[in-house]
Design a protein around this motif. Sequence first.
Motif, PDB file in Angstrom:
ATOM      1  N   ARG A  88      96.635 -36.321  19.392  1.00  0.00           N
ATOM      2  CA  ARG A  88      95.707 -36.027  20.497  1.00  0.00           C
ATOM      3  C   ARG A  88      95.783 -34.543  20.880  1.00  0.00           C
ATOM      4  O   ARG A  88      94.770 -33.940  21.222  1.00  0.00           O
ATOM      5  CB  ARG A  88      96.013 -36.913  21.697  1.00  0.00           C
ATOM      6  CG  ARG A  88      95.684 -38.385  21.456  1.00  0.00           C
ATOM      7  CD  ARG A  88      95.850 -39.204  22.747  1.00  0.00           C
ATOM      8  NE  ARG A  88      95.934 -40.622  22.512  1.00  0.00           N
ATOM      9  CZ  ARG A  88      94.924 -41.438  22.221  1.00  0.00           C
ATOM     10  NH1 ARG A  88      93.709 -40.953  22.106  1.00  0.00           N
ATOM     11  NH2 ARG A  88      95.119 -42.733  22.047  1.00  0.00           N
ATOM     12  N   GLN A  89      96.967 -33.934  20.809  1.00  0.00           N
ATOM     13  CA  GLN A  89      97.098 -32.497  21.099  1.00  0.00           C
ATOM     14  C   GLN A  89      96.279 -31.661  20.111  1.00  0.00           C
ATOM     15  O   GLN A  89      95.777 -30.598  20.458  1.00  0.00           O
ATOM     16  CB  GLN A  89      98.565 -32.054  21.037  1.00  0.00           C
ATOM     17  CG  GLN A  89      99.419 -32.568  22.160  1.00  0.00           C
ATOM     18  CD  GLN A  89     100.882 -32.184  21.956  1.00  0.00           C
ATOM     19  OE1 GLN A  89     101.228 -31.382  21.094  1.00  0.00           O
ATOM     20  NE2 GLN A  89     101.747 -32.766  22.773  1.00  0.00           N
ATOM     21  N   SER A  93     102.962 -38.567  15.376  1.00  0.00           N
ATOM     22  CA  SER A  93     102.737 -39.416  16.552  1.00  0.00           C
ATOM     23  C   SER A  93     101.299 -39.312  17.052  1.00  0.00           C
ATOM     24  O   SER A  93     100.641 -38.280  16.910  1.00  0.00           O
ATOM     25  CB  SER A  93     103.709 -39.051  17.675  1.00  0.00           C
ATOM     26  OG  SER A  93     103.298 -37.858  18.312  1.00  0.00           O
ATOM     27  N   GLU A 114     100.439 -39.194  20.100  1.00  0.00           N
ATOM     28  CA  GLU A 114     100.413 -38.189  21.174  1.00  0.00           C
ATOM     29  C   GLU A 114     100.194 -36.792  20.594  1.00  0.00           C
ATOM     30  O   GLU A 114      99.404 -36.009  21.118  1.00  0.00           O
ATOM     31  CB  GLU A 114     101.712 -38.221  21.989  1.00  0.00           C
ATOM     32  CG  GLU A 114     101.945 -39.508  22.760  1.00  0.00           C
ATOM     33  CD  GLU A 114     102.402 -40.689  21.880  1.00  0.00           C
ATOM     34  OE1 GLU A 114     103.050 -40.461  20.813  1.00  0.00           O
ATOM     35  OE2 GLU A 114     102.089 -41.832  22.235  1.00  0.00           O
ATOM     36  N   GLU A 115     100.912 -36.469  19.515  1.00  0.00           N
ATOM     37  CA  GLU A 115     100.732 -35.164  18.870  1.00  0.00           C
ATOM     38  C   GLU A 115      99.328 -35.040  18.286  1.00  0.00           C
ATOM     39  O   GLU A 115      98.704 -33.987  18.362  1.00  0.00           O
ATOM     40  CB  GLU A 115     101.754 -34.963  17.750  1.00  0.00           C
ATOM     41  CG  GLU A 115     103.143 -34.625  18.230  1.00  0.00           C
ATOM     42  CD  GLU A 115     104.075 -34.430  17.048  1.00  0.00           C
ATOM     43  OE1 GLU A 115     104.392 -33.264  16.743  1.00  0.00           O
ATOM     44  OE2 GLU A 115     104.460 -35.438  16.423  1.00  0.00           O
TER      45      GLU A 115
END
Length: 168
Positions: free
Chosen positions: A101-102, A96, A98-99
């Motif tokens: 970006r982490q 993802s 979002e992941e």
Amino acid sequence: MIKPREKAPELQIKLVNNTTWKLSDQSPENFTLVLFYRGKHCPVCKSQLEELQKKLDKFTDRGVNVIAISSDTEDVAKATHKEWDISNIPLGYDFSIEEARQWGLFISSGIKEEPELFTEPGLFLITPDQTVYWESIQSMPFGRPGFNDVLGGIDYILKADYPARGEA
């Protein structure tokens, strides 16, 4: 962005062989190499992963587990695995944004035949206790570290007991 010597985010990803790979389940002798690639649309990624396939034994000989991951869909990732010469590389998909970006990866908006959003390249060496040792993150498809350089770095790290750098 994750700094060296910090715990890597938990990573659990589906593989094209219909299994699930989890970072916390890895127990390499020395490192896990996590290679994030742009996706099937990227000819530079194809060259990079096919080079990795040719050098996979050299990583294994150094106690390094390897995985390659993209945000491609299952169908696209399975086609990639079938069409590219990368049969021995565990290939993860549906990573993802979002992941990503982490992990501090750059995200691009698609142009031409690219997906709507996808990750730019990143290479991470993770210690057996899931801390980041080495990271190389690109904002473009170009200028990735060559695997001979990475292997040479691993040799030096292991010989000299060299600490992770960049944590300050």
